[in-house]
Design an enzyme around this catalytic site. Structure first.
Site, PDB file in Angstrom:
ATOM      1  N   ASP A  79     -27.577  -2.016 -59.935  1.00 29.56           N
ATOM      2  CA  ASP A  79     -28.898  -1.397 -60.086  1.00 29.56           C
ATOM      3  C   ASP A  79     -29.075  -0.732 -61.440  1.00 29.56           C
ATOM      4  O   ASP A  79     -28.108  -0.413 -62.139  1.00 29.56           O
ATOM      5  CB  ASP A  79     -29.135  -0.384 -58.977  1.00 29.56           C
ATOM      6  N   GLU A 174     -25.940   2.586 -57.184  1.00 29.34           N
ATOM      7  CA  GLU A 174     -25.114   3.599 -57.833  1.00 29.34           C
ATOM      8  C   GLU A 174     -25.987   4.674 -58.471  1.00 29.34           C
ATOM      9  O   GLU A 174     -25.640   5.862 -58.448  1.00 29.34           O
ATOM     10  CB  GLU A 174     -24.220   2.937 -58.891  1.00 29.34           C
TER      11      GLU A 174
END
Length: 407
Positions: A79, A174
């Protein structure tokens, strides 16, 4: 074999921006990139390649020697930050950078300038990849993904290089603190690992912030302004009063090194209700707890003034300093430092003024320091990465693997 720059340029085209909504398990773009990585890993003939329902990609490169070698892991996240859009990333390639201003966006006159970012001058003559001024770039952490994938591809094409079993993982979410919520240490199987999620070339990190998130809610009272005297309670103004209590010199813009901070990340509200979102960071655990207490006391003080229940606060721990878990196996940091030196990179061992999946993984039983990707100015339109730094990151990964095979 595809080079690391081309991989990176492909991966940044996927919009993998995280969503802070707790009900969102994994955003669509993360799933799409994960599926592409699975296909590529299978094309490389890695073993046990899978994508689970929570968005985790794992794969394994089996050992090619009978020698007993520690099982290593390498991890990066799928991400990008919710701080800025990752949709429609349009990388610009600046070859033979001349050391001056880089025009990112002509119409908006957005410049990437060494006046603001002096480190740019150290890359004179190098090739840089920048944004076009409208999105982030996504080197955090698609550069890490590209570097790990390129290193594995190299090993598959150079069977003469001895190595033990290598475990790979690419994690979702994350950037919103949920990257290891469903990570199976047992399934991963490594003895220790490295996240490839750091910044400029040479960074090597095994200390990070203790981290918490805080939500301060303010309950106001909305009355028609024509008859509001003595009755209206404007939640927006009360929220500002709370903000004014937080030390102004203890924010990200005023701190560095081992100094902690309070960071107001979002504020929203109307007369009736308002909400403030903070993150709290400190390397020292006692100071970290003191910061949380300062925020609670601020709520108590204003409730005494305006009445109980006017202010409420919710604080949730996010991760802790991994130094405590790395120290007993600090040889993994020393090996990474030696690997950098072996490929001509000066190790820059410093604390992470942030966190990585490695911080939480270390507390889950998998010691995981962090090595550089090469990127700068993550999470915004001024993000850039030198291509040679990505190439050096690949070399460092390969050197770490070889060092353990030779030890």
């Amino acid at each position: 074999m595809e080079n690391v720059t081309n991989r990176f340029l492909r991966y940044v085209k996927f919009d993998t921006q995280s969503n802070e909504d707790d009900t969102v398990s994994t955003t669509l773009g993360q799933k799409e990139l994960a599926q592409i990585l699975v296909q590529e890993l299978r094309t490389m003939d890695l073993e046990d390649v899978f994508l689970d329902d929570n968005g985790y990609v794992m794969a394994y490169l089996p050992a090619n020697t009978d020698k007993l070698i520690p099982t290593l892991g390498f991890i990066a996240h799928l991400d990008t930050s919710p701080d800025m859009s990752g949709n429609g990333v349009n990388p610009q390639i600046i070859e033979d950078y001349d050391g001056g201003d880089i025009l990112l966006h002509k119409e908006k006159n957005i410049l990437l300038s060494p006046k603001d970012f002096p480190e740019l001058k150290t890359y004179r003559g190098k090739t840089l990849i920048t944004t076009d001024g409208t999105t982030l770039l996504g080197a955090d952490d698609k550069a890490g993904i590209a570097e790990i994938m390129t290193a594995m591809d190299y090993l598959k094409n150079h069977q003469e290089i001895p190595h033990g079993k290598i475990c790979l993982a690419f994690t979702p979410n994350e950037e919103v603190g949920r990257g290891t919520d469903h990570f199976s240490i047992e399934r991963f199987g490594a003895e220790f690992a490295y996240t490839v999620d750091g910044g400029p070339i040479g960074e090597l990190e095994y200390e990070n912030f203790n981290a918490a998130g805080a939500k301060v809610r303010v309950q106001g009272r909305n009355i028609h302004p024509g008859s509001a005297k003595g009755k209206m309670i404007n939640a927006i103004l009360l929220a500002q009063e709370y903000i004014d209590q937080i030390p102004k010199t203890e924010t990200p813009a005023e701190t560095e090194g081992y100094e902690g901070f309070y960071h107001l990340t979002n504020s929203q509200g109307e007369v009736e209700e308002a909400e403030l979102h903070y993150i709290i960071r400190d390397f020292d655990l006692i100071s970290f707890e003191n910061r949380k207490e300062v925020m609670r006391q601020g709520v108590d003080k204003l409730n005494e003034k305006y009445g109980q229940g006017t202010f409420t606060i919710e604080i949730k721990n996010q991760y802790f300093n991994m130094k405590e878990k790395i120290e007993p196996v600090k040889h993994i940091v020393a090996t990474a430092a030696k690997a950098m030196e072996a490929v001509g990179v000066a190790p820059d061992i410093r604390p992470i003024r942030g966190g990585t999946d490695g911080a939480r993984l270390s507390y889950m039983g998998l010691p995981t320091p962090n090595i550089f990707t090469g990127g700068h100015n993550f999470h915004g339109k001024y993000e850039f990465i030198p291509t040679f730094a990505m190439e050096k990151a690949v070399e460092v990964i390969l050197e770490i693997i070889e060092m353990y095979a030779k030890s």
